[in-house]
Motif scaffolding. Structure first.
Motif, PDB file in Angstrom:
ATOM      1  N   THR A 157      26.639   7.562 -32.423  1.00 44.98           N
ATOM      2  CA  THR A 157      25.645   6.527 -32.112  1.00 44.98           C
ATOM      3  C   THR A 157      26.036   5.712 -30.884  1.00 44.98           C
ATOM      4  OG1 THR A 157      26.673   5.111 -33.780  1.00 44.98           O
ATOM      5  CG2 THR A 157      24.642   6.248 -34.419  1.00 44.98           C
ATOM      6  N   SER A 158      27.335   5.548 -30.636  1.00 45.86           N
ATOM      7  CA  SER A 158      27.732   4.776 -29.450  1.00 45.86           C
ATOM      8  C   SER A 158      27.293   5.479 -28.171  1.00 45.86           C
ATOM      9  CB  SER A 158      29.243   4.547 -29.435  1.00 45.86           C
ATOM     10  OG  SER A 158      29.589   3.713 -30.512  1.00 45.86           O
ATOM     11  N   LEU A 159      27.443   6.795 -28.147  1.00 47.69           N
ATOM     12  CA  LEU A 159      26.974   7.560 -26.976  1.00 47.69           C
ATOM     13  C   LEU A 159      25.457   7.468 -26.846  1.00 47.69           C
ATOM     14  CD1 LEU A 159      29.168  10.788 -27.275  1.00 47.69           C
ATOM     15  CD2 LEU A 159      29.294   9.034 -25.492  1.00 47.69           C
ATOM     16  N   GLU A 160      24.763   7.653 -27.965  1.00 42.44           N
ATOM     17  CA  GLU A 160      23.299   7.560 -27.948  1.00 42.44           C
ATOM     18  C   GLU A 160      22.844   6.167 -27.511  1.00 42.44           C
ATOM     19  OE1 GLU A 160      20.952   8.924 -31.336  1.00 42.44           O
ATOM     20  OE2 GLU A 160      22.665  10.158 -31.912  1.00 42.44           O
ATOM     21  N   ALA A 161      23.576   5.151 -27.956  1.00 43.30           N
ATOM     22  CA  ALA A 161      23.197   3.767 -27.634  1.00 43.30           C
ATOM     23  C   ALA A 161      23.310   3.509 -26.135  1.00 43.30           C
ATOM     24  CB  ALA A 161      24.057   2.780 -28.415  1.00 43.30           C
ATOM     25  N   LEU A 205      22.765   4.564  -8.675  1.00 42.46           N
ATOM     26  CA  LEU A 205      23.979   5.077  -9.314  1.00 42.46           C
ATOM     27  C   LEU A 205      23.621   6.041 -10.447  1.00 42.46           C
ATOM     28  CD1 LEU A 205      26.315   1.982  -9.831  1.00 42.46           C
ATOM     29  CD2 LEU A 205      26.752   3.976  -8.403  1.00 42.46           C
ATOM     30  N   PRO A 206      24.379   7.132 -10.572  1.00 40.93           N
ATOM     31  CA  PRO A 206      24.175   7.980 -11.754  1.00 40.93           C
ATOM     32  C   PRO A 206      24.481   7.169 -13.017  1.00 40.93           C
ATOM     33  CG  PRO A 206      25.699   9.003 -10.187  1.00 40.93           C
ATOM     34  CD  PRO A 206      25.405   7.623  -9.691  1.00 40.93           C
ATOM     35  N   GLN A 207      23.777   7.453 -14.090  1.00 38.53           N
ATOM     36  CA  GLN A 207      23.927   6.684 -15.331  1.00 38.53           C
ATOM     37  C   GLN A 207      25.384   6.657 -15.792  1.00 38.53           C
ATOM     38  OE1 GLN A 207      20.830   7.129 -18.263  1.00 38.53           O
ATOM     39  NE2 GLN A 207      22.367   7.234 -19.865  1.00 38.53           N
ATOM     40  N   SER A 208      26.109   7.749 -15.598  1.00 38.77           N
ATOM     41  CA  SER A 208      27.497   7.814 -16.066  1.00 38.77           C
ATOM     42  C   SER A 208      28.410   6.832 -15.330  1.00 38.77           C
ATOM     43  CB  SER A 208      28.038   9.231 -15.919  1.00 38.77           C
ATOM     44  OG  SER A 208      27.990   9.618 -14.553  1.00 38.77           O
ATOM     45  N   LEU A 209      27.990   6.369 -14.147  1.00 41.06           N
ATOM     46  CA  LEU A 209      28.813   5.432 -13.381  1.00 41.06           C
ATOM     47  C   LEU A 209      28.408   3.969 -13.578  1.00 41.06           C
ATOM     48  CD1 LEU A 209      29.163   7.346  -9.978  1.00 41.06           C
ATOM     49  CD2 LEU A 209      30.802   7.195 -11.853  1.00 41.06           C
ATOM     50  N   ARG A 210      27.265   3.744 -14.220  1.00 39.80           N
ATOM     51  CA  ARG A 210      26.809   2.371 -14.442  1.00 39.80           C
ATOM     52  C   ARG A 210      27.582   1.738 -15.595  1.00 39.80           C
ATOM     53  NH1 ARG A 210      20.932   4.183 -15.355  1.00 39.80           N
ATOM     54  NH2 ARG A 210      20.534   5.185 -13.366  1.00 39.80           N
ATOM     55  N   THR A 211      27.853   0.451 -15.472  1.00 38.32           N
ATOM     56  CA  THR A 211      28.460  -0.276 -16.585  1.00 38.32           C
ATOM     57  C   THR A 211      27.384  -1.083 -17.293  1.00 38.32           C
ATOM     58  OG1 THR A 211      29.301  -1.655 -14.793  1.00 38.32           O
ATOM     59  CG2 THR A 211      30.917  -0.637 -16.204  1.00 38.32           C
ATOM     60  N   ARG A 248      26.638  -5.761 -21.419  1.00 43.84           N
ATOM     61  CA  ARG A 248      26.754  -6.510 -22.668  1.00 43.84           C
ATOM     62  C   ARG A 248      27.101  -5.546 -23.799  1.00 43.84           C
ATOM     63  NH1 ARG A 248      22.896  -5.807 -26.332  1.00 43.84           N
ATOM     64  NH2 ARG A 248      20.800  -5.135 -25.867  1.00 43.84           N
ATOM     65  N   PRO A 249      27.552  -6.074 -24.948  1.00 45.03           N
ATOM     66  CA  PRO A 249      27.798  -5.197 -26.102  1.00 45.03           C
ATOM     67  C   PRO A 249      26.489  -4.520 -26.541  1.00 45.03           C
ATOM     68  CG  PRO A 249      28.724  -7.376 -26.485  1.00 45.03           C
ATOM     69  CD  PRO A 249      27.886  -7.461 -25.236  1.00 45.03           C
ATOM     70  N   ILE A 250      26.589  -3.319 -27.064  1.00 43.72           N
ATOM     71  CA  ILE A 250      25.374  -2.586 -27.463  1.00 43.72           C
ATOM     72  C   ILE A 250      25.339  -2.291 -28.960  1.00 43.72           C
ATOM     73  CG2 ILE A 250      24.880  -1.590 -25.189  1.00 43.72           C
ATOM     74  CD1 ILE A 250      26.297   0.980 -26.135  1.00 43.72           C
ATOM     75  N   ASP A 251      26.077  -3.074 -29.741  1.00 42.92           N
ATOM     76  CA  ASP A 251      26.114  -2.862 -31.189  1.00 42.92           C
ATOM     77  C   ASP A 251      24.722  -3.011 -31.815  1.00 42.92           C
ATOM     78  OD1 ASP A 251      29.401  -3.376 -31.842  1.00 42.92           O
ATOM     79  OD2 ASP A 251      28.574  -4.278 -30.041  1.00 42.92           O
TER      80      ASP A 251
END
Length: 143
Positions: free
Chosen positions: A90-94, A111-117, A120-123
């Protein structure tokens, strides 16, 4: 203040050690609430949410401390039904869902999505995914 919702809603809880994700969604899959809260204020927050929303079920992720959380939640006044859901990946999906819900703007789009930060928390988004997994399990056809 009682809710004007006629349908019961589901509360998703992504348990953690310092913070937990909370989300509320109806069976209509409309998101009505989401927040990341400190562990020590989860129960009080759920009690407040129960005054605003007709929560019939709490969907709980099955990883970090879920047994302890299930015990804590059963201490609520008139506890709702508690369902435990597989929270693997779920963390990856989130992370993906975050960018769908909050598309980047400006130079961030380049930026490619993999490089974006994620800023905020995504819990809370994990909690949304847990509710969706539960609803999918309810609606999938039996073999």
């Amino acid at each position: 203040m009682p809710s004007s919702l006629s349908q019961p809603v589901i509360l998703g809880l992504d348990p953690g050690r310092q913070k937990c994700g909370l989300a509320i969604m109806g069976v209509d899959r409309i998101l009505r609430y989401q927040e990341v809260v400190a562990v020590d204020s989860v129960i009080a927050t759920i009690e407040q949410l129960r005054q605003q929303f007709p929560i019939s079920t709490i969907v709980l992720g099955d990883q970090t401390g879920s047994k302890q959380w299930k015990d804590n939640l059963s201490q609520l006044n008139d506890p709702p039904r508690i369902m435990v859901v597989d929270e693997r990946y779920t963390s990856l999906e989130a992370r993906d869902r975050y960018w769908q819900m909050y598309p980047p703007s400006g130079l961030g789009k380049l930026l490619p999505q993999s490089l974006r930060t994620i800023p905020r928390p995504i819990d809370d988004i994990v909690a949304i995914l847990l509710i969706e997994r539960y609803l999918n399990r309810l609606t999938e056809p039996l073999d």
